[in-house]
Design a protein around this motif. Structure first.
Motif, short mmCIF file in Angstrom:
data_model
loop_
_atom_site.label_atom_id
_atom_site.label_comp_id
_atom_site.label_asym_id
_atom_site.label_seq_id
_atom_site.Cartn_x
_atom_site.Cartn_y
_atom_site.Cartn_z
N GLY A 198 0.48 -1.75 -0.01
CA GLY A 198 0.01 -0.33 -0.38
C GLY A 198 0.76 1.15 0.06
O GLY A 198 0.36 2.50 -0.23
N LEU A 199 2.16 1.75 -0.41
CA LEU A 199 2.97 2.57 -0.46
C LEU A 199 3.26 2.97 -1.68
O LEU A 199 3.26 1.92 -2.22
CB LEU A 199 4.23 2.18 0.35
CG LEU A 199 3.86 2.00 1.71
CD1 LEU A 199 5.44 1.62 3.21
CD2 LEU A 199 3.18 2.86 2.90
N PRO A 200 3.16 3.95 -1.79
CA PRO A 200 4.30 4.89 -3.52
C PRO A 200 5.39 4.52 -2.58
O PRO A 200 5.90 4.55 -2.26
CB PRO A 200 3.21 6.80 -2.82
CG PRO A 200 3.09 6.66 -1.71
CD PRO A 200 3.24 5.73 -1.26
N ALA A 201 5.88 4.76 -4.24
CA ALA A 201 7.11 4.98 -4.28
C ALA A 201 7.34 5.95 -4.07
O ALA A 201 7.11 7.11 -4.20
CB ALA A 201 7.62 5.08 -6.11
N PRO A 202 8.52 6.15 -3.10
CA PRO A 202 9.55 7.25 -2.19
C PRO A 202 9.44 8.53 -3.11
O PRO A 202 10.05 7.98 -4.49
CB PRO A 202 11.07 7.09 -1.42
CG PRO A 202 11.06 5.76 -2.54
CD PRO A 202 10.11 5.15 -3.43
N PRO A 203 10.18 9.57 -2.95
CA PRO A 203 10.25 10.77 -3.99
C PRO A 203 12.01 10.84 -3.99
O PRO A 203 12.85 9.77 -4.17
CB PRO A 203 10.39 11.83 -2.58
CG PRO A 203 9.74 11.29 -1.76
CD PRO A 203 9.89 10.11 -1.68
N PRO A 204 12.01 11.28 -5.91
CA PRO A 204 13.29 10.49 -6.05
C PRO A 204 14.73 11.24 -5.43
O PRO A 204 14.63 12.37 -4.47
CB PRO A 204 13.29 11.85 -7.57
CG PRO A 204 12.26 11.71 -7.46
CD PRO A 204 11.40 12.33 -6.18
N GLY A 205 15.57 10.27 -5.31
CA GLY A 205 17.20 10.78 -4.66
C GLY A 205 16.61 10.32 -2.79
O GLY A 205 17.30 10.30 -2.20
N GLU A 206 15.37 9.64 -3.00
CA GLU A 206 15.38 8.72 -1.56
C GLU A 206 14.87 7.13 -1.46
O GLU A 206 14.54 6.77 -3.03
CB GLU A 206 14.53 9.29 -0.63
CG GLU A 206 14.11 10.66 -0.82
CD GLU A 206 13.13 11.75 0.33
OE1 GLU A 206 13.53 12.62 1.29
OE2 GLU A 206 11.80 11.00 0.43
N VAL A 207 15.01 6.14 -0.57
CA VAL A 207 14.80 4.89 -0.68
C VAL A 207 13.58 4.28 0.08
O VAL A 207 13.75 5.28 1.58
CB VAL A 207 16.08 3.75 -0.99
CG1 VAL A 207 16.76 4.14 -1.99
CG2 VAL A 207 17.00 3.89 0.45
N CYS A 208 13.00 3.83 0.39
CA CYS A 208 12.39 3.02 1.37
C CYS A 208 13.26 1.81 2.04
O CYS A 208 13.69 1.04 1.51
CB CYS A 208 11.30 2.23 1.38
SG CYS A 208 10.04 2.27 2.28
N GLN A 209 14.05 2.39 3.36
CA GLN A 209 14.63 1.82 3.92
C GLN A 209 14.18 0.22 5.04
O GLN A 209 13.48 1.14 6.07
CB GLN A 209 16.19 1.81 4.28
CG GLN A 209 17.41 0.85 5.69
CD GLN A 209 17.84 0.36 4.90
OE1 GLN A 209 18.34 0.31 3.13
NE2 GLN A 209 18.33 -1.07 4.92
N PHE A 210 15.00 -0.97 4.93
CA PHE A 210 14.02 -1.81 6.06
C PHE A 210 15.87 -2.30 7.11
O PHE A 210 16.65 -2.09 6.74
CB PHE A 210 14.32 -3.43 5.75
CG PHE A 210 13.43 -3.96 6.45
CD1 PHE A 210 12.39 -4.06 7.29
CD2 PHE A 210 14.63 -5.03 7.56
CE1 PHE A 210 11.70 -5.04 7.86
CE2 PHE A 210 14.27 -5.97 7.88
CZ PHE A 210 12.00 -6.53 8.96
N TRP A 211 14.72 -2.04 8.61
CA TRP A 211 15.92 -1.90 9.17
C TRP A 211 15.74 -3.30 10.64
O TRP A 211 14.84 -2.82 10.55
CB TRP A 211 15.98 -0.61 10.82
CG TRP A 211 16.43 0.82 9.81
CD1 TRP A 211 15.91 1.33 8.94
CD2 TRP A 211 17.43 0.95 9.23
NE1 TRP A 211 16.34 2.72 8.30
CE2 TRP A 211 17.87 1.59 8.61
CE3 TRP A 211 19.16 0.85 10.15
CZ2 TRP A 211 18.93 3.00 7.91
CZ3 TRP A 211 20.34 1.33 9.90
CH2 TRP A 211 19.80 2.40 8.64
#
Length: 245
Positions: free
Chosen positions: A171-184
Motif C-alpha cells: 500500500g505504499l507509493p514509491a518514495p520521492p526521487p533521491g530517496e529510498v525505503c529502508q528496512f532495519w
C-alpha cells in the motif's frame, strides 16, 4: 533397355548419393566389374569436387533427396555436362541444408523449454520456501503505515526455527526521487541496516530475510525513508513503521 542401361542412367544419381540404399549397394557391387561405369563415376566426382559436399550431415529419411532432385530436374540421366551435375548437387545441398535447419530449430525449441522448466522449478522452490516460513512462523506482527495520505502496512512472519523473516510491505507509493525505503532490524543494542524495499502502491513487496550476524537478539523492525546511497549505521530519515516482536 538392357540391365546395364540402368547403371548408365543412374551414374550421376550414384555420385550425388540420390539412390535408395538398396540401389546404392547394387551400384557399388557393379563398379568393380565395369570399367566404363568406374571411369564415368570418377569423372563426375572430379567435376563435383569443388562443391562443399565433404561435411557429413545427419541423414534425411530414405528417398527424400531423390524425390527432391527428380521433382526439380526430372529423372537423373546420363548427361555429362558439369552444369547439369552441379545443379543436381546444389539441389541436394539445399535439401540437406533445409533438413539441418529444421533440426537446429527443434533443438533450439527444446533448449528454450528446458530453460523455462528450470526457471519454473526455481520459482516453485522459492514459493514453497516462503510458504514454509509463513506456516512455521512463531510470531506474526503488523504495523500500519501512512505515507503521503496513503495507508499501507508492514507484516512480519518470524520463523525462530530457521532464523528467517518473511516481510510484506503493501500500500505504499514509491518514495520521492533521491530517496529510498529502508528496512532495519532492531536488536537489544541498536539498529542493523537491512535491505532497500522497492515500494509500489499497486504491488506489495515480499522479502525473505535471514538474520544478520549480530551478538544481540532481534527484537523488532523498522521502516524509514533515507537518502539514496546513504550507508550510516543508524536511520536518519523519517520513520514509517516501528514494531516490536
Amino acid at each position: 533397355m538392357t540391365a546395364h542401361d540402368w547403371f548408365v542412367e543412374h551414374r550421376a544419381a550414384y555420385v550425388i548419393r540420390a539412390l535408395e540404399p538398396d540401389e546404392e549397394r547394387a551400384f557399388q557391387n557393379h563398379l568393380p566389374g565395369c570399367v566404363a561405369c568406374r571411369d564415368e563415376v570418377a569423372a563426375l566426382e572430379r567435376e563435383l569436387a569443388w562443391l562443399p559436399m565433404a561435411v557429413r550431415p545427419a541423414p534425411p529419411r530414405p528417398g527424400l533427396i531423390r524425390a527432391l532432385v527428380e521433382g526439380a530436374l526430372g529423372p537423373v540421366r546420363r548427361e555429362r555436362s558439369w552444369l547439369t551435375a552441379a545443379a543436381v548437387a546444389a539441389s541436394v545441398a539445399l535439401a540437406v541444408g533445409a533438413w539441418l535447419w529444421a533440426s537446429v530449430t527443434v533443438r533450439s525449441a527444446e533448449q528454450r523449454l528446458a530453460g523455462q522448466q528450470q526457471l519454473l522449478t526455481h520459482e516453485l522452490a522459492m514459493a514453497r520456501d516462503t510458504l514454509g516460513i509463513i506456516r512455521e512462523a512463531g510470531r506474526v506482527r503488523h504495523a500500519d503505515i501512512t505515507m503521503d495520505d496513503r495507508k499501507g502496512g508492514m507484516v512480519i512472519f518470524a520463523d525462530d526455527r530457521t532464523h528467517r523473516w518473511n516481510v510484506v510491505v503493501y500500500g505504499l507509493p514509491a518514495p520521492p526521487p533521491g530517496e529510498v525505503c529502508q528496512f532495519w532490524f532492531i536488536t537489544g543494542s541498536g539498529m542493523v541496516r537491512g535491505v532497500e524495499v522497492k515500494s509500489n502502491e499497486q504491488n506489495p513487496a515480499f522479502l525473505t530475510l535471514p538474520m544478520p550476524n549480530a551478538t544481540d537478539d532481534f527484537v523488532g523492525a523498522a521502516l524509514t525513508i533515507e537518502r539514496q546511497g546513504s550507508s550510516g549505521p543508524a536511520p536518519r530519515g523519517k520513520t514509517l513503521a516501528h514494531l516490536m516482536l
